[in-house]
Enzyme design. Sequence first.
Site, PDB file in Angstrom:
ATOM      1  N   HIS A 217       3.074  72.272  37.558  1.00 35.06           N
ATOM      2  CA  HIS A 217       3.031  73.725  37.659  1.00 35.06           C
ATOM      3  C   HIS A 217       2.045  74.312  36.647  1.00 35.06           C
ATOM      4  CE1 HIS A 217       7.008  72.581  39.254  1.00 35.06           C
ATOM      5  NE2 HIS A 217       6.724  73.505  40.149  1.00 35.06           N
ATOM      6  N   ASP A 393       4.359  77.346  32.953  1.00 34.03           N
ATOM      7  CA  ASP A 393       3.465  77.233  34.099  1.00 34.03           C
ATOM      8  C   ASP A 393       2.559  78.437  34.279  1.00 34.03           C
ATOM      9  OD1 ASP A 393       5.310  79.073  34.837  1.00 34.03           O
ATOM     10  OD2 ASP A 393       6.200  77.893  36.447  1.00 34.03           O
ATOM     11  N   GLY A 394       2.658  79.424  33.393  1.00 36.27           N
ATOM     12  CA  GLY A 394       1.729  80.538  33.421  1.00 36.27           C
ATOM     13  C   GLY A 394       1.953  81.557  34.511  1.00 36.27           C
ATOM     14  N   HIS A 396       4.608  83.752  34.769  1.00 37.59           N
ATOM     15  CA  HIS A 396       5.577  84.812  34.470  1.00 37.59           C
ATOM     16  C   HIS A 396       4.996  86.204  34.725  1.00 37.59           C
ATOM     17  CE1 HIS A 396       9.148  86.591  32.730  1.00 37.59           C
ATOM     18  NE2 HIS A 396       8.397  87.356  31.971  1.00 37.59           N
ATOM     19  N   GLY A 397       3.740  86.417  34.321  1.00 41.17           N
ATOM     20  CA  GLY A 397       3.142  87.728  34.535  1.00 41.17           C
ATOM     21  C   GLY A 397       3.007  88.068  36.009  1.00 41.17           C
ATOM     22  N   THR A 439      12.738  81.684  37.931  1.00 43.19           N
ATOM     23  CA  THR A 439      13.902  82.076  37.139  1.00 43.19           C
ATOM     24  C   THR A 439      13.921  83.569  36.883  1.00 43.19           C
ATOM     25  OG1 THR A 439      13.830  79.913  36.053  1.00 43.19           O
ATOM     26  CG2 THR A 439      15.144  81.618  35.000  1.00 43.19           C
ATOM     27  N   ASP A 548       8.818  84.041  23.482  1.00 42.76           N
ATOM     28  CA  ASP A 548       9.233  83.754  24.856  1.00 42.76           C
ATOM     29  C   ASP A 548       8.743  84.865  25.779  1.00 42.76           C
ATOM     30  OD1 ASP A 548      10.989  82.367  26.916  1.00 42.76           O
ATOM     31  OD2 ASP A 548      11.775  84.414  26.950  1.00 42.76           O
ATOM     32  N   PRO A 549       8.071  84.531  26.880  1.00 38.65           N
ATOM     33  CA  PRO A 549       7.535  85.580  27.763  1.00 38.65           C
ATOM     34  C   PRO A 549       8.620  86.436  28.400  1.00 38.65           C
ATOM     35  CG  PRO A 549       7.267  83.404  28.744  1.00 38.65           C
ATOM     36  CD  PRO A 549       7.677  83.183  27.326  1.00 38.65           C
ATOM     37  N   GLY A 550       9.776  85.843  28.706  1.00 40.00           N
ATOM     38  CA  GLY A 550      10.852  86.630  29.286  1.00 40.00           C
ATOM     39  C   GLY A 550      11.410  87.651  28.310  1.00 40.00           C
TER      40      GLY A 550
END
Length: 565
Positions: A217, A393-394, A396-397, A439, A548-550
């Site tokens: 991913h 895996d990049g 999220h955005g 997720t 964390d990006p989230g």
Amino acid sequence: MTRLVNVPSEFPAEAVRGFVLANKRYVKPVFGGVVRSTATDQGKVAVVYGGGSGHYPAFAGWVGQGFADGAVCGNIFSSPSAAQAYSVMKAAERGAGVLMGFGNYAGDVLHFGQAIERLRAEGIQADTLVVTDDIASGGKHELEKRRGIAGDFPTFKIAGAAAEAGKDFDEVKRIFAKANDATRTFGVAFAGCTLPGADGPLFTVPEGKMGIGLGIHGEPGVSEADLGTADEVAKALVDGLLDDVPAEAGKRVVAIINGLGATKYEEMFVVAGNVSDRLEAAGIEVVDLESGEFVTSLDMAGISLTLVWVDDELLEYWDAPCDAPAYRKGSVGEVKRDDSVLNAEAAAVEVTEQGSEASQKVAQQVIALLETIHDTMEASKDELGRIDAVAGDGDHGIGMSNGSRAALKAAQELGGKGAGAQTLLAGAGEAWSDGAGGTSGALWGAILTAVGAVLGDQDAPAEDAVGASLSAALDAVQRLGGAQVGDKTMVDALAPAVEAFQAAGGSVSERLAAAARAAAEGAESTKPLVAKLGRSRPLGEKSVGTPDPGAVSFTQIIEVIQKAL
């Protein structure tokens, strides 16, 4: 680069549409993916495989006689939603139960688990087939934590053959488990992949080096080493796998050289010869050798080696005939077409009763908030993707942008029909989950649904509605994802925000400001942490120093809400 793109956000759907048009003799569309266009007898156990797009021929390329009954197709590198998985599994089911195969990623576990619970509630026997072949993503004593990568291909082929042979539900599960236990994969990357519409790759590998232990991913390897010759790469792959031989393995293997998307077939053939020589020198009989693209990662340059330690039973199912768009063996004989038309659209939330005037007013405020949230996520998607690519895996955005866009569209449609806050947020939550996948899609879909349950459709919001909504959001996220503070997830920002809101005095705006500050501090506190959950866990050490990006995206959203309210 992925060069042939119209609208990046529409790339997965357009790819599936074109795939169906080019393979009508094998597949037909259904909401969420594809199923066989050939007739399947009643009483056969259905096997459905799936995950994010970007891995072709996994998973849609395996749908056909002797292999899969259907494939669930998510966004690029993102888990399909529960609604998509349910739709494909329900369409493929033929009265003997349905099994859902995937590669042990957090979003897949969440979404496919929800789909299975829904099917079970309808009296349909359903369960999962979880692949755990990647030796780089977990130690020898934590096999259940390993990712599924190119081992998807042989384990799913074996399980599909068992189902085609008429084995019952429990027997197909047993044979799959046996195949999964016997399968190990190790891979290397030479260059990262680029998401459709992105300016650059998710990661880079220095010239003359290779990433060891790649994901599929866009995740970088867990370490780097000198590239060397083809034979030296073959040695690294073989030695790594011979150091992780399954318990009770014999001396026979099926060996699979898998290209990740940009590695030439001729290069793989050279490595295949070197691998075969080294296995035979180690006293291992290579009963079958495959070399090609089976589980890719867009345009990633790299290869992996999979060994399946077979006995007579596993070899029989591996050798069984199959006929799918991307893989064929032997002859499946004459097949009949199934021309029944399936529903290719999602079953959307409907307004069965108009909300009260007060609730409709709140619903309109929610629409305005969602519009601002989407604008914020769209503006932040590249930076969120960059943060996510450090150890993940990049995606999220892109996921947050796609999800919020879908939620806004659904909310606008429901608001125009007189929906109250609960119905509007339920529809927006389902759309966010479908639109984002992964997720984050599952969690934000659950958040919106939980907040809607607090607000209702008929009553004016209670005085403590904002605090109760925040608490309901935290409960939903922790119940669904199981994360705790310190795991380096969204919860590290959400939990402090809830606590700060409850402890603060003053107006709702002042209390929200305190919650937003706590969320920002919580997101910042994730920088020194090692990721313990989700797709970043195998590369947890690489995540140190990056938030964390989230948690970052949650902070951005609560800041938007605070300013708006």
